[in-house]
Design a protein around this motif. Structure first.
Motif, PDB file in Angstrom:
ATOM      1  N   ILE A 337      47.976  54.324  56.696  1.00 13.86           N
ATOM      2  CA  ILE A 337      48.735  54.359  55.436  1.00 13.86           C
ATOM      3  C   ILE A 337      47.891  55.008  54.343  1.00 13.86           C
ATOM      4  CG2 ILE A 337      50.248  52.420  55.965  1.00 13.86           C
ATOM      5  CD1 ILE A 337      48.323  50.658  54.233  1.00 13.86           C
ATOM      6  N   GLY A 338      46.678  55.451  54.710  1.00 19.25           N
ATOM      7  CA  GLY A 338      45.838  56.168  53.761  1.00 19.25           C
ATOM      8  C   GLY A 338      44.863  55.277  53.020  1.00 19.25           C
ATOM      9  N   THR A 339      44.462  55.733  51.837  1.00 16.78           N
ATOM     10  CA  THR A 339      43.473  55.045  51.014  1.00 16.78           C
ATOM     11  C   THR A 339      44.147  54.526  49.739  1.00 16.78           C
ATOM     12  OG1 THR A 339      42.893  57.141  49.950  1.00 16.78           O
ATOM     13  CG2 THR A 339      41.601  56.504  51.875  1.00 16.78           C
ATOM     14  N   SER A 340      43.453  53.658  49.041  1.00 16.86           N
ATOM     15  CA  SER A 340      43.994  53.095  47.796  1.00 16.86           C
ATOM     16  C   SER A 340      44.227  54.197  46.770  1.00 16.86           C
ATOM     17  CB  SER A 340      43.010  52.079  47.208  1.00 16.86           C
ATOM     18  OG  SER A 340      42.782  51.013  48.097  1.00 16.86           O
ATOM     19  N   ILE A 341      45.393  54.176  46.128  1.00 13.58           N
ATOM     20  CA  ILE A 341      45.625  55.128  45.032  1.00 13.58           C
ATOM     21  C   ILE A 341      44.770  54.690  43.841  1.00 13.58           C
ATOM     22  CG2 ILE A 341      47.977  55.638  45.825  1.00 13.58           C
ATOM     23  CD1 ILE A 341      48.987  54.009  43.364  1.00 13.58           C
ATOM     24  N   MET A 342      44.603  55.584  42.871  1.00 16.64           N
ATOM     25  CA  MET A 342      43.762  55.231  41.720  1.00 16.64           C
ATOM     26  C   MET A 342      44.280  53.997  40.996  1.00 16.64           C
ATOM     27  SD  MET A 342      45.537  58.392  41.015  1.00 16.64           S
ATOM     28  CE  MET A 342      44.311  59.619  40.651  1.00 16.64           C
ATOM     29  N   ASN A 343      43.319  53.229  40.492  1.00 19.08           N
ATOM     30  CA  ASN A 343      43.574  52.002  39.716  1.00 19.08           C
ATOM     31  C   ASN A 343      44.121  50.836  40.532  1.00 19.08           C
ATOM     32  OD1 ASN A 343      42.768  53.291  37.265  1.00 19.08           O
ATOM     33  ND2 ASN A 343      44.786  54.273  37.166  1.00 19.08           N
ATOM     34  N   VAL A 344      44.261  51.017  41.853  1.00 21.18           N
ATOM     35  CA  VAL A 344      44.770  49.945  42.714  1.00 21.18           C
ATOM     36  C   VAL A 344      43.724  49.632  43.780  1.00 21.18           C
ATOM     37  CG1 VAL A 344      46.576  49.265  44.354  1.00 21.18           C
ATOM     38  CG2 VAL A 344      47.171  50.604  42.329  1.00 21.18           C
ATOM     39  N   GLU A 345      43.468  48.348  43.997  1.00 21.04           N
ATOM     40  CA  GLU A 345      42.515  47.916  45.019  1.00 21.04           C
ATOM     41  C   GLU A 345      43.268  47.279  46.182  1.00 21.04           C
ATOM     42  OE1 GLU A 345      38.794  45.822  43.498  1.00 21.04           O
ATOM     43  OE2 GLU A 345      40.127  45.704  41.753  1.00 21.04           O
ATOM     44  N   ASN A 346      42.864  47.639  47.400  1.00 19.21           N
ATOM     45  CA  ASN A 346      43.370  46.986  48.607  1.00 19.21           C
ATOM     46  C   ASN A 346      42.165  46.450  49.378  1.00 19.21           C
ATOM     47  OD1 ASN A 346      46.462  47.968  49.129  1.00 19.21           O
ATOM     48  ND2 ASN A 346      45.296  49.582  48.142  1.00 19.21           N
ATOM     49  N   LYS A 347      42.334  45.309  50.004  1.00 20.16           N
ATOM     50  CA  LYS A 347      41.287  44.831  50.913  1.00 20.16           C
ATOM     51  C   LYS A 347      41.931  43.966  51.993  1.00 20.16           C
ATOM     52  CE  LYS A 347      39.730  40.755  48.252  1.00 20.16           C
ATOM     53  NZ  LYS A 347      38.555  40.080  47.642  1.00 20.16           N
ATOM     54  N   VAL A 348      41.175  43.732  53.063  1.00 17.86           N
ATOM     55  CA  VAL A 348      41.665  42.951  54.196  1.00 17.86           C
ATOM     56  C   VAL A 348      40.876  41.646  54.235  1.00 17.86           C
ATOM     57  CG1 VAL A 348      42.005  42.914  56.691  1.00 17.86           C
ATOM     58  CG2 VAL A 348      42.238  45.076  55.442  1.00 17.86           C
ATOM     59  N   VAL A 349      41.605  40.518  54.249  1.00 20.37           N
ATOM     60  CA  VAL A 349      40.943  39.212  54.168  1.00 20.37           C
ATOM     61  C   VAL A 349      41.349  38.293  55.324  1.00 20.37           C
ATOM     62  CG1 VAL A 349      40.830  39.365  51.645  1.00 20.37           C
ATOM     63  CG2 VAL A 349      42.765  38.183  52.718  1.00 20.37           C
ATOM     64  N   ASP A 350      40.485  37.276  55.550  1.00 21.12           N
ATOM     65  CA  ASP A 350      40.809  36.258  56.553  1.00 21.12           C
ATOM     66  C   ASP A 350      41.651  35.150  55.903  1.00 21.12           C
ATOM     67  OD1 ASP A 350      39.064  34.653  55.087  1.00 21.12           O
ATOM     68  OD2 ASP A 350      37.388  34.923  56.478  1.00 21.12           O
ATOM     69  N   GLU A 351      41.888  34.082  56.660  1.00 19.96           N
ATOM     70  CA  GLU A 351      42.770  33.021  56.154  1.00 19.96           C
ATOM     71  C   GLU A 351      42.165  32.263  54.968  1.00 19.96           C
ATOM     72  OE1 GLU A 351      40.955  31.273  60.032  1.00 19.96           O
ATOM     73  OE2 GLU A 351      41.341  33.231  59.126  1.00 19.96           O
ATOM     74  N   PHE A 352      40.858  32.449  54.716  1.00 17.17           N
ATOM     75  CA  PHE A 352      40.202  31.800  53.579  1.00 17.17           C
ATOM     76  C   PHE A 352      40.085  32.730  52.374  1.00 17.17           C
ATOM     77  CE2 PHE A 352      38.342  30.031  57.537  1.00 17.17           C
ATOM     78  CZ  PHE A 352      38.889  28.757  57.458  1.00 17.17           C
ATOM     79  N   GLY A 353      40.656  33.939  52.503  1.00 14.45           N
ATOM     80  CA  GLY A 353      40.608  34.888  51.405  1.00 14.45           C
ATOM     81  C   GLY A 353      39.329  35.701  51.350  1.00 14.45           C
ATOM     82  N   GLU A 354      38.487  35.572  52.380  1.00 19.91           N
ATOM     83  CA  GLU A 354      37.226  36.321  52.419  1.00 19.91           C
ATOM     84  C   GLU A 354      37.453  37.680  53.086  1.00 19.91           C
ATOM     85  OE1 GLU A 354      34.335  35.282  51.053  1.00 19.91           O
ATOM     86  OE2 GLU A 354      35.454  33.529  50.323  1.00 19.91           O
ATOM     87  N   GLU A 355      36.857  38.726  52.500  1.00 21.99           N
ATOM     88  CA  GLU A 355      37.027  40.072  53.050  1.00 21.99           C
ATOM     89  C   GLU A 355      36.371  40.169  54.430  1.00 21.99           C
ATOM     90  OE1 GLU A 355      36.817  44.720  51.535  1.00 21.99           O
ATOM     91  OE2 GLU A 355      35.829  43.148  50.359  1.00 21.99           O
TER      92      GLU A 355
END
Length: 513
Positions: A337-355
C-alpha cells in the motif's frame, strides 16, 4: 483554512479555469464558487445555521459538488449517504445522524415518502431534477419540497461565510456497516482539508491534471482523491454519473484525462473490456487504486496492457481516508500500500500497542491531522478506536525495511486452522494467479476438528475449470492448512456499491445452506 475557503481562493486566482466537466460541459471555478455561495445563502434563509446536519443522497453530479461545498460554506455538517440504500437503511442514518434537511434526487422521492412519517425532524427535502419529469406537486412531501436549481438561482452573492474553526465537524461519514449498524465518523474541517492537500501534494495532483471521478462521491475515497484533491490545486474533475469501462476510455481519449482513480473491481472490468476495440489510456499519467487490496496479478496485467503505473494506497473513513500511497518518484512495490503520506504516521503494533520489528505482522495504527475526532454519539466505540492519539484500524499489516506497508488482512477476517493463522489475502492471491480465475474470496467456516477450515468462493473466466483442478493448483502453492477445504463457484462475488467485497454475504450464504 478549509476546502470551501480554498475553492474561493482558486476561483479568484484562476477564474476561467475549468473546475469540472459533466456530460461534456465545462464549468469554471468562478461559476462553481458563485453557485456554492448562492446555495449556502439560501440554506441560511431557510433557517439552517452552523452545526445543522444536512444529508446528501445524490449521485455523481454537479448537484453533489455544489450541495456539499454549499453546506460546508454555511458551516453545516454534511452527511453523505449512498442513494442506493433502501428506505430502512436511509431511515437509520437520518435518525441516528440527527439530519435536519436532505438534498436528494427527484427519482428517489418515493423512498423518502415511505419513511417521512418516521422522520419528523426533517424540515426540507431539496430536490435535484434528473430530467425524468418527476412532479414535485404530486408528492405527499410537496410542502417541504424545494428545487435545488431554484435555490441556487435565488441565492445571494452577498452571503458572508461564518467563522469556522478547524476542529469543528464538517462531515459525518457513515461506515459501510459490514459488521453491524453503520457508525458515523466525525471528520473535521482540518481532517478534510489536510488529507486533500497532503494527498494532492504526495501524488503531485496539480492544476494541469484532469481527474476522472468514476467512484461514487458519497464514498470518502472519491470525495478526497478524485474531488477535493484536484480542486485543492486548481485541477479539473471529470464527473462520471456512474462507472462504465467504455465511458472511461472515451473520456480519457476525448477529454485528455490524466489521472484515473478506482477500486480493483473497476480495473478488472477495464482490463476485460480493453481488447474489444483497442482502447488505450495513453494520456493517463498514472492510476490510483484503493478501497480494497488489489491482487498482484491484476496489477501486473493492467500495467502491462496499458503501459501505465498504478499507485495502490490505503485509507479508511476514520482517516479522511488516505494514510498511505505508493510513491511515484521511486519504484512501486506490487502488493504494497506504499509509504506514509506527508504529515501522517503509520506503524504496526502488537496487542499491547508496542511497535513490532519490520517484517512482523501486527495491527496497523495511524496518527495525523486526518484522523477523525470520534464516532457520532458513540463514546465507547470512539474510545476503542482512538487510543493515545492513535487510530486502530483493525487491519493486520507488516512493514518492510524501507517503510513500505503491506496489508495482510482484516483482523476479524483471520482464520484459525488447528492453531495456525490463515490470512485470506494470501490464499486469494494464489487463486488470482490461476489464469482461469476472475474473482476470488476466502472465509473461515467452523470445523469440528481444526476449529475452522478455509472455504473459497470463486468466479471463473474459464468454464472448464473445476474444483479438483483448482485445489491441486492451491496445494502446489500453499501449506496444507491454508488450502481450501472446498470451493464454491459463483457467477459473480457479492460487492457493495463501491466495489468492496461483502464477506458478510458469503458467510450468510453458508449459514443458510
Amino acid at each position: 483554512m478549509n476546502i470551501t475557503e480554498q475553492l474561493a481562493i482558486t476561483a479568484r486566482n484562476n477564474p476561467g479555469k475549468t473546475a469540472y466537466v459533466f456530460n461534456d460541459e465545462e464549468t469554471s471555478y468562478t461559476e462553481l464558487d458563485r453557485a456554492v455561495t448562492k446555495f449556502a445563502s439560501r440554506l441560511q434563509q431557510l433557517g439552517y445555521k452552523k452545526g445543522d446536519h444536512i444529508a446528501l443522497a445524490v449521485g455523481n453530479s454537479p448537484y453533489y459538488v455544489i450541495g456539499l461545498y454549499g453546506a460546508l460554506r454555511l458551516g453545516a455538517v454534511a452527511v453523505p449517504i449512498n442513494p442506493q440504500y433502501t428506505a430502512s437503511e436511509l431511515e437509520y442514518i437520518l435518525k441516528n445522524g440527527d439530519v435536519k434537511g436532505i438534498i436528494t434526487m427527484d427519482v428517489l422521492l418515493e423512498k423518502f415518502e415511505a419513511i417521512s412519517g418516521q422522520l419528523p425532524g426533517i424540515e426540507h427535502y431539496i430536490c435535484c431534477e434528473s430530467g425524468a419529469n418527476s412532479s414535485f406537486v404530486d408528492s405527499p412531501l410537496h410542502e417541504k419540497l424545494y428545487s435545488f436549481s431554484k435555490l441556487v438561482e435565488e441565492g445571494s452573492l452577498g452571503f458572508e461565510q461564518p467563522v469556522i474553526a478547524d476542529g469543528e465537524t464538517a462531515i459525518v461519514l457513515y461506515t459501510s456497516g459490514t459488521t453491524g449498524k453503520p457508525k458515523g465518523a466525525m471528520l473535521t474541517h482540518k481532517n478534510i482539508y489536510s488529507n486533500a492537500k497532503d494527498t494532492a501534494d504526495y501524488l503531485t495532483i496539480g492544476g494541469d491534471d484532469r481527474v476522472i471521478a468514476a467512484l461514487p462521491m458519497f464514498h470518502v475515497f472519491c470525495l478526497t482523491v478524485a474531488l477535493n484533491a484536484p480542486l485543492m490545486n486548481g485541477g479539473t474533475v471529470m464527473i462520471m454519473p456512474k462507472f462504465s469501462p467504455q465511458e472511461v476510455f472515451r473520456i480519457a481519449k476525448e477529454q485528455g484525462a490524466t489521472i484515473f482513480a478506482g477500486v480493483p473491481t473497476m480495473y478488472n472490468y477495464l482490463l476485460q473490456a480493453s481488447g474489444q476495440n483497442g482502447e488505450d489510456l495513453s494520456d493517463i499519467r498514472f492510476c490510483i487504486s484503493g478501497g480494497a487490496s488489489m491482487p498482484v496479478s491484476l496489477l501486473k496485467q493492467f500495467e502491462a496492457a496499458f503501459d501505465v503505473t498504478v499507485s495502490e494506497g490505503y485509507g479508511l473513513s476514520e482517516a479522511s481516508p488516505v494514510t498511505c500511497f505508493n510513491p511515484l518518484d521511486r519504484p512501486r512495490k506490487p502488493g504494497s500500500i506504499g509509504t506514509s503520506i506527508m504529515n501522517v504516521e503509520n506503524k504496526v503494533v502488537d496487542e499491547f500497542g508496542e511497535e513490532v520489528p519490520p517484517g512482523e505482522v501486527g495491527e496497523l495504527v495511524v496518527r495525523g491531522p486526518n484522523v477523525m475526532k470520534g464516532y457520532y454519539k458513540l463514546e465507547e466505540e470512539t474510545a476503542a478506536a482512538l487510543k493515545n492519539g492513535w487510530l486502530h484500524t483493525g487491519d493486520m499489516a507488516r512493514m518492510d525495511d524501507e517503510g513500505y506497508f503491506y496489508i495482510v488482512d482484516r483482523k476479524k477476517d483471520m482464520i484459525l486452522v488447528g492453531g495456525y493463522n490463515v490470512y485470506p489475502r494470501e490464499v486469494e492471491e494464489v487463486l488470482y494467479d490461476h489464469p482461469g480465475v476472475a474473482e476470488a474470496a476466502i472465509i473461515g467456516t467452523p470445523h469440528p476438528e481444526t476449529g475452522e477450515s478455509v472455504l473459497a468462493f470463486v468466479a471463473v473466466s474459464d468454464p472448464q475449470l473445476d474444483e479438483a483442478a483448482l485445489l491441486e493448483f492451491c496445494k502446489a502453492h500453499l501449506a496444507g492448512y491454508k488450502v481450501p477445504s472446498s470451493i464454491e463457484f459463483m457467477d459473480e462475488l457479492p460487492k457493495n456499491t463501491t466495489g468492496k467485497l461483502l464477506r458478510k454475504k458469503l458467510r450468510e450464504q453458508i449459514n443458510h445452506s
